[in-house]
Design a protein around this motif. Structure first.
Motif, PDB file in Angstrom:
ATOM      1  N   LEU A   1      -9.363   4.363  -2.304  1.00  0.00           N
ATOM      2  CA  LEU A   1      -9.445   3.333  -1.274  1.00  0.00           C
ATOM      3  C   LEU A   1      -8.435   3.554  -0.150  1.00  0.00           C
ATOM      4  CD1 LEU A   1      -9.995   0.123  -3.432  1.00  0.00           C
ATOM      5  CD2 LEU A   1     -11.684   1.367  -2.056  1.00  0.00           C
ATOM      6  N   ASP A   2      -7.267   4.127  -0.491  1.00  0.00           N
ATOM      7  CA  ASP A   2      -6.238   4.390   0.517  1.00  0.00           C
ATOM      8  C   ASP A   2      -6.474   5.697   1.275  1.00  0.00           C
ATOM      9  OD1 ASP A   2      -5.640   6.248  -1.457  1.00  0.00           O
ATOM     10  OD2 ASP A   2      -3.669   5.411  -1.920  1.00  0.00           O
ATOM     11  N   LYS A   3      -7.643   6.307   1.055  1.00  0.00           N
ATOM     12  CA  LYS A   3      -8.083   7.555   1.718  1.00  0.00           C
ATOM     13  C   LYS A   3      -7.394   8.809   1.179  1.00  0.00           C
ATOM     14  CE  LYS A   3     -10.650   5.592   5.003  1.00  0.00           C
ATOM     15  NZ  LYS A   3     -11.996   5.287   4.699  1.00  0.00           N
ATOM     16  N   LEU A   4      -6.593   8.666   0.135  1.00  0.00           N
ATOM     17  CA  LEU A   4      -5.990   9.835  -0.509  1.00  0.00           C
ATOM     18  C   LEU A   4      -6.981  10.410  -1.507  1.00  0.00           C
ATOM     19  CD1 LEU A   4      -2.378   8.519  -1.123  1.00  0.00           C
ATOM     20  CD2 LEU A   4      -3.135  10.123   0.637  1.00  0.00           C
ATOM     21  N   TRP A   5      -6.852  11.691  -1.771  1.00  0.00           N
ATOM     22  CA  TRP A   5      -7.757  12.375  -2.698  1.00  0.00           C
ATOM     23  C   TRP A   5      -7.069  12.606  -4.030  1.00  0.00           C
ATOM     24  CZ3 TRP A   5     -12.824  13.821  -1.799  1.00  0.00           C
ATOM     25  CH2 TRP A   5     -13.283  13.642  -0.496  1.00  0.00           C
TER      26      TRP A   5
ATOM     27  N   ILE B   1       5.476  14.892   6.557  1.00  0.00           N
ATOM     28  CA  ILE B   1       4.672  13.750   6.124  1.00  0.00           C
ATOM     29  C   ILE B   1       4.890  12.623   7.128  1.00  0.00           C
ATOM     30  CG2 ILE B   1       4.270  12.077   4.273  1.00  0.00           C
ATOM     31  CD1 ILE B   1       3.581  14.934   3.433  1.00  0.00           C
ATOM     32  N   VAL B   2       3.808  12.185   7.770  1.00  0.00           N
ATOM     33  CA  VAL B   2       3.913  11.174   8.808  1.00  0.00           C
ATOM     34  C   VAL B   2       3.226   9.877   8.393  1.00  0.00           C
ATOM     35  CG1 VAL B   2       3.401  10.632  11.222  1.00  0.00           C
ATOM     36  CG2 VAL B   2       3.992  12.961  10.582  1.00  0.00           C
ATOM     37  N   GLU B   3       2.008   9.993   7.898  1.00  0.00           N
ATOM     38  CA  GLU B   3       1.211   8.803   7.594  1.00  0.00           C
ATOM     39  C   GLU B   3       1.748   8.067   6.366  1.00  0.00           C
ATOM     40  OE1 GLU B   3      -3.101   9.223   7.709  1.00  0.00           O
ATOM     41  OE2 GLU B   3      -2.796  11.226   8.550  1.00  0.00           O
ATOM     42  N   PRO B   4       1.780   6.711   6.442  1.00  0.00           N
ATOM     43  CA  PRO B   4       2.284   5.920   5.309  1.00  0.00           C
ATOM     44  C   PRO B   4       1.558   6.209   3.993  1.00  0.00           C
ATOM     45  CG  PRO B   4       2.055   4.540   7.250  1.00  0.00           C
ATOM     46  CD  PRO B   4       1.467   5.878   7.595  1.00  0.00           C
ATOM     47  N   ARG B   5       0.265   6.475   4.044  1.00  0.00           N
ATOM     48  CA  ARG B   5      -0.462   6.737   2.787  1.00  0.00           C
ATOM     49  C   ARG B   5       0.069   7.991   2.098  1.00  0.00           C
ATOM     50  NH1 ARG B   5      -6.100   9.554   4.274  1.00  0.00           N
ATOM     51  NH2 ARG B   5      -5.499  10.426   6.275  1.00  0.00           N
ATOM     52  N   TYR B   6       0.488   8.990   2.881  1.00  0.00           N
ATOM     53  CA  TYR B   6       1.043  10.195   2.266  1.00  0.00           C
ATOM     54  C   TYR B   6       2.459   9.955   1.740  1.00  0.00           C
ATOM     55  CZ  TYR B   6      -3.019  12.767   3.819  1.00  0.00           C
ATOM     56  OH  TYR B   6      -4.302  13.199   3.975  1.00  0.00           O
ATOM     57  N   LEU B   7       3.193   9.041   2.387  1.00  0.00           N
ATOM     58  CA  LEU B   7       4.496   8.654   1.847  1.00  0.00           C
ATOM     59  C   LEU B   7       4.315   7.987   0.484  1.00  0.00           C
ATOM     60  CD1 LEU B   7       6.196   7.244   5.079  1.00  0.00           C
ATOM     61  CD2 LEU B   7       6.746   9.383   3.903  1.00  0.00           C
TER      62      LEU B   7
ATOM     63  N   LEU C   1      13.436  12.947   8.872  1.00  0.00           N
ATOM     64  CA  LEU C   1      13.618  13.537  10.191  1.00  0.00           C
ATOM     65  C   LEU C   1      13.990  12.456  11.206  1.00  0.00           C
ATOM     66  CD1 LEU C   1      10.601  16.005  10.086  1.00  0.00           C
ATOM     67  CD2 LEU C   1      12.985  16.460   9.517  1.00  0.00           C
ATOM     68  N   GLN C   2      14.430  12.869  12.384  1.00  0.00           N
ATOM     69  CA  GLN C   2      14.888  11.926  13.404  1.00  0.00           C
ATOM     70  C   GLN C   2      13.791  10.952  13.844  1.00  0.00           C
ATOM     71  OE1 GLN C   2      16.711  14.115  16.581  1.00  0.00           O
ATOM     72  NE2 GLN C   2      18.538  14.571  15.366  1.00  0.00           N
ATOM     73  N   ASP C   3      12.527  11.370  13.748  1.00  0.00           N
ATOM     74  CA  ASP C   3      11.424  10.484  14.141  1.00  0.00           C
ATOM     75  C   ASP C   3      10.945   9.604  12.981  1.00  0.00           C
ATOM     76  OD1 ASP C   3      10.088  12.294  12.545  1.00  0.00           O
ATOM     77  OD2 ASP C   3       8.652  12.907  14.078  1.00  0.00           O
ATOM     78  N   ASP C   4      11.739   9.549  11.926  1.00  0.00           N
ATOM     79  CA  ASP C   4      11.463   8.759  10.714  1.00  0.00           C
ATOM     80  C   ASP C   4      10.328   9.317   9.857  1.00  0.00           C
ATOM     81  OD1 ASP C   4      13.549   6.987  10.997  1.00  0.00           O
ATOM     82  OD2 ASP C   4      12.366   5.545  12.147  1.00  0.00           O
ATOM     83  N   SER C   5       9.822  10.480  10.185  1.00  0.00           N
ATOM     84  CA  SER C   5       8.862  11.124   9.286  1.00  0.00           C
ATOM     85  C   SER C   5       9.653  11.805   8.165  1.00  0.00           C
ATOM     86  CB  SER C   5       7.982  12.129  10.041  1.00  0.00           C
ATOM     87  OG  SER C   5       8.772  13.171  10.573  1.00  0.00           O
ATOM     88  N   LEU C   6       8.936  12.277   7.173  1.00  0.00           N
ATOM     89  CA  LEU C   6       9.557  12.895   6.012  1.00  0.00           C
ATOM     90  C   LEU C   6       9.186  14.369   5.971  1.00  0.00           C
ATOM     91  CD1 LEU C   6      11.110  12.366   3.295  1.00  0.00           C
ATOM     92  CD2 LEU C   6       8.859  12.087   2.248  1.00  0.00           C
ATOM     93  N   SER C   7      10.168  15.201   5.770  1.00  0.00           N
ATOM     94  CA  SER C   7       9.935  16.626   5.578  1.00  0.00           C
ATOM     95  C   SER C   7      10.118  16.917   4.089  1.00  0.00           C
ATOM     96  CB  SER C   7      10.938  17.440   6.397  1.00  0.00           C
ATOM     97  OG  SER C   7      10.959  18.779   5.970  1.00  0.00           O
ATOM     98  N   ILE C   8       9.098  17.531   3.464  1.00  0.00           N
ATOM     99  CA  ILE C   8       9.222  17.903   2.056  1.00  0.00           C
ATOM    100  C   ILE C   8       9.058  19.408   1.922  1.00  0.00           C
ATOM    101  CG2 ILE C   8       8.497  15.675   1.117  1.00  0.00           C
ATOM    102  CD1 ILE C   8       5.715  16.843   0.624  1.00  0.00           C
ATOM    103  N   VAL C   9       9.793  19.983   0.994  1.00  0.00           N
ATOM    104  CA  VAL C   9       9.642  21.400   0.672  1.00  0.00           C
ATOM    105  C   VAL C   9       8.948  21.475  -0.676  1.00  0.00           C
ATOM    106  CG1 VAL C   9      10.810  23.593   0.213  1.00  0.00           C
ATOM    107  CG2 VAL C   9      11.701  22.047   1.981  1.00  0.00           C
ATOM    108  N   LEU C  10       7.814  22.181  -0.688  1.00  0.00           N
ATOM    109  CA  LEU C  10       7.030  22.352  -1.904  1.00  0.00           C
ATOM    110  C   LEU C  10       7.209  23.757  -2.439  1.00  0.00           C
ATOM    111  CD1 LEU C  10       3.674  20.789  -0.623  1.00  0.00           C
ATOM    112  CD2 LEU C  10       5.508  19.648  -1.887  1.00  0.00           C
TER     113      LEU C  10
END
Length: 191
Positions: free
Chosen positions: A96-100, A25-31, A72-81
């Motif tokens: 409005l935040d482009k999430l579905w 997960i990289v984009e703030p909206r997905y966080l 992760l080291q690049d400040d992104s988030l790794s999630i296990v589903l």
């Protein structure tokens, strides 16, 4: 059966009941979406992406749980589903935040059944596949190589096929066509 609103996460991958996948997960909206799922605002559905679709995925999805996460080291988030329940997407709307958000209806998961006879070959081949791909095996605490449905679904998740072709098999009432398909595929590569 009643409909349920779910957050919709789409990727060019397939996740089925009892399967596991790691997603970055990289984009703030997905966080924000992940945070809202943890807060219990809505459950999460994982769907296979479809280019130029509205919604941007195929209508078959899987309700899932976030079972692990790491920064992760690049400040992104790794999630296990982990997949729980197959669902059908009846409609979806982009916020409005482009999430579905999707309106979903539960579908019947494939029933567990013992794997036997010549189909034991697909179980043995999956075990070998996991030994060659240990990063996928590490996602699981337990592999259920004796269950035809579990083995069939794991094959559908990893086979290099067009997503629309995988979903034709996923939408069958049981795992039998998938077992036949995978067995023929393995036999054709052995001969």
């Amino acid at each position: 059966m009643k409909t349920q609103q779910m957050a919709l996460l789409t990727q060019d991958a397939l996740l089925l009941p009892d399967g596991r996948i790691e997603v970055r997960i990289v984009e703030p909206r997905y966080l924000t979406m992940v945070a809202n799922v943890f807060k219990g605002y809505y459950p999460l559905a994982f769907a296979t992406a479809r280019r130029h679709g509205q919604p941007p995925c195929y209508p078959t999805a899987t309700q899932c749980e976030i079972i692990d996460f790491n920064q992760l080291q690049d400040d992104s988030l790794s999630i296990v589903l982990e997949g729980r329940q197959r669902v059908k997407i009846l409609s979806a709307a982009q916020q409005l935040d482009k999430l579905w958000l999707a309106s979903t209806l539960p579908c019947q998961n494939w029933a567990q059944e013992p794997i036997s006879g010549e189909f034991e070959l697909i179980s043995a081949a999956l075990e070998q596949f996991y030994h060659v791909n240990p990063e996928l095996l590490e996602l699981y605490n337990h592999v259920n190589l004796d269950d035809a449905s579990w083995v069939s679904q794991r094959w559908l998740e990893v086979l290099p096929m067009y997503n629309r072709d995988k979903l034709l098999l996923v939408n069958q009432p049981d795992c039998h066509k998938t077992m036949d398909f995978v067995l023929q595929l393995i036999k054709s590569h052995v001969e």
